[in-house]
Design a protein around this motif. Structure first.
Motif, PDB file in Angstrom:
ATOM      1  N   PRO A 128      -5.819   5.889   6.557  1.00 40.24           N
ATOM      2  CA  PRO A 128      -4.902   4.795   6.377  1.00 40.24           C
ATOM      3  C   PRO A 128      -5.202   4.172   5.161  1.00 40.24           C
ATOM      4  O   PRO A 128      -4.284   3.640   4.140  1.00 40.24           O
ATOM      5  N   LEU A 129      -6.479   3.833   4.889  1.00 34.59           N
ATOM      6  CA  LEU A 129      -6.752   2.949   3.743  1.00 34.59           C
ATOM      7  C   LEU A 129      -6.740   3.706   2.459  1.00 34.59           C
ATOM      8  O   LEU A 129      -6.007   3.056   1.328  1.00 34.59           O
ATOM      9  N   HIS A 130      -7.082   4.927   2.466  1.00 38.87           N
ATOM     10  CA  HIS A 130      -6.843   5.613   1.136  1.00 38.87           C
ATOM     11  C   HIS A 130      -5.235   5.914   0.984  1.00 38.87           C
ATOM     12  O   HIS A 130      -4.842   6.031  -0.198  1.00 38.87           O
ATOM     13  N   LEU A 131      -4.535   6.286   2.113  1.00 35.01           N
ATOM     14  CA  LEU A 131      -3.145   6.505   1.826  1.00 35.01           C
ATOM     15  C   LEU A 131      -2.427   5.339   1.298  1.00 35.01           C
ATOM     16  O   LEU A 131      -1.654   5.573   0.240  1.00 35.01           O
ATOM     17  N   ARG A 132      -2.635   3.910   1.868  1.00 38.53           N
ATOM     18  CA  ARG A 132      -2.180   2.993   1.297  1.00 38.53           C
ATOM     19  C   ARG A 132      -2.576   2.954  -0.525  1.00 38.53           C
ATOM     20  O   ARG A 132      -1.871   2.434  -1.284  1.00 38.53           O
ATOM     21  N   ALA A 133      -3.819   2.825  -0.514  1.00 35.06           N
ATOM     22  CA  ALA A 133      -4.247   2.698  -1.843  1.00 35.06           C
ATOM     23  C   ALA A 133      -3.849   3.466  -2.852  1.00 35.06           C
ATOM     24  O   ALA A 133      -3.273   3.063  -3.870  1.00 35.06           O
TER      25      ALA A 133
END
Length: 314
Positions: A128-133
């Motif tokens: 999730p963190l990488h997707l949003r970033a």
């Protein structure tokens, strides 16, 4: 694909992402109870569509999600992604006879597939963190500008019209915020319910209700105004507050909410789109639970399982 070239690994990954998107959308349509929405049990608050309409739509969209994942891997501009989305939407409308089944998913889940493709290109894990970033770093400026222009321009859809009229957060605003409802509410609710030992079906109902309790669902407002939106939010919020799917009679309660929504012709389609995206992330994330679809899909009538297999492999 627009003159773009990809190595075998990138193509294979894009196909994987696209198949997961189809499975996630199938998980959403096969879910029941789903207040106000179409399922294989009934047509919810709709008179113009049923479960088979959604299956035709999925069949038409099966090539779109790998294509937009490939475009994301290449770092294509938002204009290219938008063009792919418009083409996919046109195919959907042909397949459904002009009925909007998956417009929100074409936009939202399409952007997530593109982001996942870019993550693969950068050899980064799909979290999730990488997707949003990566969504914000690659297309965030364009999404913010699109949201700003949409708020000021003459509306071209029912969702835009009610968002402008009532000052609601639209699907475009959600995307510009890197899908805050998806990642702050829906996905945590889905994964928490799975961690409690809830079945795949129950976990998806929990996540859907949690989403309906907080989302500015313009689909609901279009049909029932702000009063309808508050009714949806309060009904779902009360279900969650009382224990959600951990209650012994959760199924009866959820079906009662469904009946109330149908009586008022309320259809929280925006929440359904967000749920499908949460199912997609849960399947693909390294921290995924064991197959989030298996328990419910396996108990569906064999003709529907066959339909999903045909959609994925055609």
């Amino acid at each position: 694909m627009n003159g773009l070239t990809f190595n075998n690994a990138a193509v294979a990954r894009s196909q994987q992402l696209g198949r997961a998107a189809v499975r996630a959308l199938y998980a959403e349509i096969s879910l029941e109870p789903k207040p106000g929405l179409v399922s294989f049990r009934d047509c919810g608050s709709h008179l113009d569509m049923d479960g088979s309409t959604f299956l035709r739509s999925l069949f038409a969209l099966r090539g779109y999600f790998p294509r937009i994942a490939q475009a994301g891997a290449q770092g294509c501009s938002f204009a290219v992604l938008q063009s792919l989305g418009k083409t996919a939407e046109a195919r959907m409308l042909v397949a459904t006879g002009g009925i909007n089944t998956h417009r929100g998913a074409v936009f939202g889940l399409g952007l997530l597939c593109a982001s996942a493709g870019q993550l693969h290109a950068q050899s980064l894990p799909l979290t999730p963190l990488h997707l949003r970033a990566v969504l914000l770093s690659t297309w965030g400026e364009a999404l913010a500008e699109r949201a700003k222009v949409t708020r000021l321009a003459a509306p071209t859809s029912n969702g835009q019209r009610v968002a402008q009229r009532y000052g609601l957060r639209s699907a475009g605003d959600e995307a510009a915020r890197a899908f805050s409802t998806l990642f702050d509410t829906t996905l945590p609710a889905l994964q928490a319910a799975l961690s409690w030992g809830a079945s795949a079906r129950a976990a998806r109902v929990q996540a859907l209700m949690a989403t309906m309790a907080v989302l500015d669902d313009t689909n609901v407002v279009h049909r029932g105004g702000l009063e309808g939106l508050r009714f949806v939010q309060s009904s779902a919020g009360r279900f969650i507050k009382m224990g959600g799917v951990m209650q012994a009679d959760w199924l009866l309660q959820a079906r009662a909410i469904h009946a109330n929504f149908v009586q008022r012709r309320l259809s929280p389609g925006g929440a359904a789109d967000v749920l499908a995206s949460a199912c997609w992330v849960t399947e693909l994330s390294p921290a995924q639970q064991a197959n989030p679809y298996g328990a419910h899909v396996a108990t569906a009538p064999s003709t529907r399982v066959t339909s999903l297999a045909l959609i994925e492999t055609s």
